[in-house]
Structures are given as C-alpha cells and as structure tokens.
Design a protein around this motif. Structure first.
Motif, PDB file in Angstrom:
ATOM      1  N   TRP A   1       0.814  -1.214   0.000  1.00  0.00           N
ATOM      2  CA  TRP A   1       0.000   0.000   0.000  1.00  0.00           C
ATOM      3  C   TRP A   1       0.845   1.260   0.000  1.00  0.00           C
ATOM      4  O   TRP A   1       0.543   2.233  -0.675  1.00  0.00           O
ATOM      5  CB  TRP A   1      -0.984  -0.036   1.168  1.00  0.00           C
ATOM      6  CG  TRP A   1      -1.958   1.108   1.272  1.00  0.00           C
ATOM      7  CD1 TRP A   1      -2.426   1.650   2.433  1.00  0.00           C
ATOM      8  CD2 TRP A   1      -2.626   1.841   0.217  1.00  0.00           C
ATOM      9  NE1 TRP A   1      -3.327   2.665   2.168  1.00  0.00           N
ATOM     10  CE2 TRP A   1      -3.460   2.802   0.808  1.00  0.00           C
ATOM     11  CE3 TRP A   1      -2.574   1.776  -1.176  1.00  0.00           C
ATOM     12  CZ2 TRP A   1      -4.241   3.686   0.074  1.00  0.00           C
ATOM     13  CZ3 TRP A   1      -3.363   2.668  -1.922  1.00  0.00           C
ATOM     14  CH2 TRP A   1      -4.178   3.606  -1.292  1.00  0.00           C
TER      15      TRP A   1
ATOM     16  N   ARG B   1       0.553   3.957  -2.963  1.00  0.00           N
ATOM     17  CA  ARG B   1       0.151   5.357  -2.737  1.00  0.00           C
ATOM     18  C   ARG B   1       1.074   6.315  -3.479  1.00  0.00           C
ATOM     19  O   ARG B   1       0.629   7.301  -4.063  1.00  0.00           O
ATOM     20  CB  ARG B   1       0.159   5.703  -1.237  1.00  0.00           C
ATOM     21  CG  ARG B   1      -0.970   5.080  -0.462  1.00  0.00           C
ATOM     22  CD  ARG B   1      -1.201   5.746   0.884  1.00  0.00           C
ATOM     23  NE  ARG B   1      -0.047   5.874   1.745  1.00  0.00           N
ATOM     24  CZ  ARG B   1       0.400   4.937   2.584  1.00  0.00           C
ATOM     25  NH1 ARG B   1      -0.188   3.755   2.632  1.00  0.00           N
ATOM     26  NH2 ARG B   1       1.447   5.171   3.366  1.00  0.00           N
TER      27      ARG B   1
ATOM     28  N   GLU C   1      -2.487  13.081   1.419  1.00  0.00           N
ATOM     29  CA  GLU C   1      -2.573  11.860   2.221  1.00  0.00           C
ATOM     30  C   GLU C   1      -3.138  12.216   3.582  1.00  0.00           C
ATOM     31  O   GLU C   1      -2.816  13.266   4.142  1.00  0.00           O
ATOM     32  CB  GLU C   1      -1.193  11.220   2.365  1.00  0.00           C
ATOM     33  CG  GLU C   1      -1.256   9.915   3.146  1.00  0.00           C
ATOM     34  CD  GLU C   1      -0.027   9.041   2.985  1.00  0.00           C
ATOM     35  OE1 GLU C   1       0.304   8.343   3.944  1.00  0.00           O
ATOM     36  OE2 GLU C   1       0.589   9.061   1.901  1.00  0.00           O
TER      37      GLU C   1
ATOM     38  N   GLY D   1      -7.217   7.740   7.603  1.00  0.00           N
ATOM     39  CA  GLY D   1      -8.650   7.466   7.574  1.00  0.00           C
ATOM     40  C   GLY D   1      -8.982   6.301   8.485  1.00  0.00           C
ATOM     41  O   GLY D   1      -8.102   5.742   9.131  1.00  0.00           O
TER      42      GLY D   1
ATOM     43  N   GLU E   1      -4.807   6.950   3.689  1.00  0.00           N
ATOM     44  CA  GLU E   1      -5.570   6.984   2.431  1.00  0.00           C
ATOM     45  C   GLU E   1      -5.234   8.260   1.687  1.00  0.00           C
ATOM     46  O   GLU E   1      -4.636   9.182   2.238  1.00  0.00           O
ATOM     47  CB  GLU E   1      -7.078   6.880   2.693  1.00  0.00           C
ATOM     48  CG  GLU E   1      -7.684   8.056   3.418  1.00  0.00           C
ATOM     49  CD  GLU E   1      -9.209   7.962   3.507  1.00  0.00           C
ATOM     50  OE1 GLU E   1      -9.875   8.874   2.987  1.00  0.00           O
ATOM     51  OE2 GLU E   1      -9.735   6.987   4.084  1.00  0.00           O
TER      52      GLU E   1
ATOM     53  N   ARG F   1     -11.494   8.941  -3.161  1.00  0.00           N
ATOM     54  CA  ARG F   1     -10.688   8.472  -2.027  1.00  0.00           C
ATOM     55  C   ARG F   1     -10.055   7.145  -2.409  1.00  0.00           C
ATOM     56  O   ARG F   1     -10.748   6.236  -2.862  1.00  0.00           O
ATOM     57  CB  ARG F   1     -11.563   8.254  -0.781  1.00  0.00           C
ATOM     58  CG  ARG F   1     -12.024   9.499  -0.108  1.00  0.00           C
ATOM     59  CD  ARG F   1     -13.033   9.166   0.997  1.00  0.00           C
ATOM     60  NE  ARG F   1     -12.467   8.286   2.031  1.00  0.00           N
ATOM     61  CZ  ARG F   1     -13.203   7.594   2.896  1.00  0.00           C
ATOM     62  NH1 ARG F   1     -14.517   7.630   2.840  1.00  0.00           N
ATOM     63  NH2 ARG F   1     -12.628   6.839   3.816  1.00  0.00           N
ATOM     64  N   PHE F   2      -8.757   7.051  -2.246  1.00  0.00           N
ATOM     65  CA  PHE F   2      -8.038   5.805  -2.526  1.00  0.00           C
ATOM     66  C   PHE F   2      -7.698   5.155  -1.189  1.00  0.00           C
ATOM     67  O   PHE F   2      -7.009   5.759  -0.366  1.00  0.00           O
ATOM     68  CB  PHE F   2      -6.758   6.092  -3.317  1.00  0.00           C
ATOM     69  CG  PHE F   2      -7.005   6.582  -4.713  1.00  0.00           C
ATOM     70  CD1 PHE F   2      -7.021   5.701  -5.793  1.00  0.00           C
ATOM     71  CD2 PHE F   2      -7.234   7.934  -4.962  1.00  0.00           C
ATOM     72  CE1 PHE F   2      -7.256   6.156  -7.086  1.00  0.00           C
ATOM     73  CE2 PHE F   2      -7.476   8.391  -6.252  1.00  0.00           C
ATOM     74  CZ  PHE F   2      -7.483   7.503  -7.313  1.00  0.00           C
ATOM     75  N   VAL F   3      -8.208   3.935  -0.983  1.00  0.00           N
ATOM     76  CA  VAL F   3      -7.950   3.217   0.261  1.00  0.00           C
ATOM     77  C   VAL F   3      -7.261   1.898  -0.069  1.00  0.00           C
ATOM     78  O   VAL F   3      -7.394   1.377  -1.178  1.00  0.00           O
ATOM     79  CB  VAL F   3      -9.256   2.965   1.061  1.00  0.00           C
ATOM     80  CG1 VAL F   3      -9.888   4.281   1.499  1.00  0.00           C
ATOM     81  CG2 VAL F   3     -10.270   2.148   0.254  1.00  0.00           C
TER      82      VAL F   3
ATOM     83  N   ARG G   1      -7.167  -3.022  -2.874  1.00  0.00           N
ATOM     84  CA  ARG G   1      -7.222  -1.586  -3.152  1.00  0.00           C
ATOM     85  C   ARG G   1      -8.650  -1.184  -3.447  1.00  0.00           C
ATOM     86  O   ARG G   1      -9.393  -1.906  -4.128  1.00  0.00           O
ATOM     87  CB  ARG G   1      -6.349  -1.284  -4.372  1.00  0.00           C
ATOM     88  CG  ARG G   1      -6.254   0.193  -4.690  1.00  0.00           C
ATOM     89  CD  ARG G   1      -5.435   0.407  -5.925  1.00  0.00           C
ATOM     90  NE  ARG G   1      -6.262   1.022  -6.938  1.00  0.00           N
ATOM     91  CZ  ARG G   1      -5.783   1.728  -7.959  1.00  0.00           C
ATOM     92  NH1 ARG G   1      -4.498   1.863  -8.126  1.00  0.00           N
ATOM     93  NH2 ARG G   1      -6.600   2.269  -8.829  1.00  0.00           N
TER      94      ARG G   1
ATOM     95  N   THR H   1     -17.254  10.451  -0.508  1.00  0.00           N
ATOM     96  CA  THR H   1     -16.023  11.249  -0.457  1.00  0.00           C
ATOM     97  C   THR H   1     -16.183  12.424   0.509  1.00  0.00           C
ATOM     98  O   THR H   1     -15.206  12.969   0.987  1.00  0.00           O
ATOM     99  CB  THR H   1     -15.636  11.818  -1.852  1.00  0.00           C
ATOM    100  OG1 THR H   1     -16.732  12.586  -2.347  1.00  0.00           O
ATOM    101  CG2 THR H   1     -15.279  10.709  -2.816  1.00  0.00           C
TER     102      THR H   1
ATOM    103  N   GLU I   1     -17.203   2.250   3.876  1.00  0.00           N
ATOM    104  CA  GLU I   1     -16.052   1.658   4.567  1.00  0.00           C
ATOM    105  C   GLU I   1     -16.439   0.288   5.143  1.00  0.00           C
ATOM    106  O   GLU I   1     -15.663  -0.661   5.093  1.00  0.00           O
ATOM    107  CB  GLU I   1     -15.560   2.584   5.687  1.00  0.00           C
ATOM    108  CG  GLU I   1     -14.835   3.805   5.149  1.00  0.00           C
ATOM    109  CD  GLU I   1     -14.957   5.028   6.053  1.00  0.00           C
ATOM    110  OE1 GLU I   1     -15.369   4.886   7.235  1.00  0.00           O
ATOM    111  OE2 GLU I   1     -14.656   6.140   5.579  1.00  0.00           O
TER     112      GLU I   1
END
Length: 199
Positions: free
Chosen positions: A88, A92, A108, A111, A116, A137-139, A149, A157, A167
C-alpha cells in the motif's frame, strides 16, 4: 544487520483489527454467510447494493469489481503480495505521481482504514467537453499475501454517513488469494459469479 527484510521495505498497512473486522482473508471469513463468489474476492450481498464487473476490452478479463451503494461507488481490486512486505505504501506513491501528472491534486490523510489518499482528479464531460474535477478516495489494506485496493467516489467522499457505510462494505470483503504462486502486484483472478443472477 542479519535481518532478511530490507530496513526501508514498506511494512504492511492495515487496521489493527483487520483479522476480526475485515477486509478478511478467506481463512478468517464466516463460512455460513451467503457470499457472492467472484473468484479473487467474495462480496456479502446487502440491500441497495449493485455490482458491476469491469472488463478489459482486449483480453476480456475482469480487472475490477464496481459496487454502487448509498449514492457512492467503490471499485475494488485484489492483488498478490509478498508475505512480509506491504504494497500500500508504494502504491500510494504511484497513485500520487499519476494524479499529479494528470494535473490533479492529492493529499494523504489518516482514515478509518489507515493511510488513504484524497484526490481531485481532472475529468472531461463527454457531452460538452467541459473540464471539471471529481473527488476520489483511494484506500488500501495489506493482508496475508494479498493487498486490497479500493477507490471510493460519490457521496462517500464527503458525507460522513455514506462514508461509514462504504467503509463497512469494503471491510466486509473476503480476499481469496489461493495457493497458486503469483508474482507480487499481479491481479488475483476475478470471475463471473457462478450462481446465475447472483450479481
């Protein structure tokens, strides 16, 4: 230094309660729950959830699963990962570079799932060609020999209630890594659900 892991190798990024609250490894999942089996991942059905499979045109292979839920979208992809090193952190960095290259903005933050990225991604409206920005949002979560991912769009968002529900959806996913040797960063194969009408 006798440690086999390089000191600068990224450590796995995952919530402390990942094994009990998800995303789950296949070995941790509840076997009696009625999951939709998509090969590399299993999804728990819930009211109002719409599932889409994203297919690569040339190869016809499924490259991502899209989930529409509470006025939001969640795109998920499972990847093979090394046993000791997380993906991860490195991922990122790559996402950050890509978005900046496209003229977007990215920050960044910490979260509910760990680190995230919140990004403003430039988009062009097809109808009038007008440029705009879309929030995403990239988690990501590192699991045992896998990395999951997610890209969240829509209400989740900005709206806290929608965000919590999406989530929770992300955390309910089961990753099926399988025993087949795979190079790290390879997409774990996805497939159509075996039950007709399950999606």
């Amino acid at each position: 230094m006798t440690d086999a892991t390089p000191t600068d190798a990224p450590l796995p990024d995952a919530p402390e309660d990942r094994a009990t609250a998800g995303p789950f490894d296949e070995s941790e999942a509840n076997p009696v729950r009625p999951y939709i089996d998509l090969g590399g991942i299993k999804i728990l059905p819930r009211d109002g959830l719409n599932l889409r499979l994203e297919v690569e045109e040339q190869t016809k292979r499924i490259v991502a699963v899209g989930l529409d839920y509470v006025d939001s979208t969640l795109q998920v992809q499972p990847f093979a990962a090394p046993r000791t090193i997380g993906l991860w952190e490195e991922t990122r960095e790559q996402i950050r570079a890509q978005i900046r290259q496209q003229g977007g903005r990215v920050e960044e933050r910490e979260g509910p799932l760990g680190p995230e990225l919140l990004a403003e991604v430039p988009v062009v409206a097809a109808a009038d060609g007008a440029a705009g920005k879309r929030l995403a949002r990239f988690v990501g979560v590192d699991g045992p020999r896998w990395f999951l991912r997610g890209v969240i769009g829509g209400a989740a968002t900005a709206d806290m209630d929608a965000a919590a529900q999406v989530e929770d959806l992300f955390r309910s996913i089961v990753v099926v890594r399988g025993g087949t040797p795979m190079p790290p960063r390879d997409l774990i194969p996805l497939r159509m659900p075996s039950t007709p009408g399950a999606a």
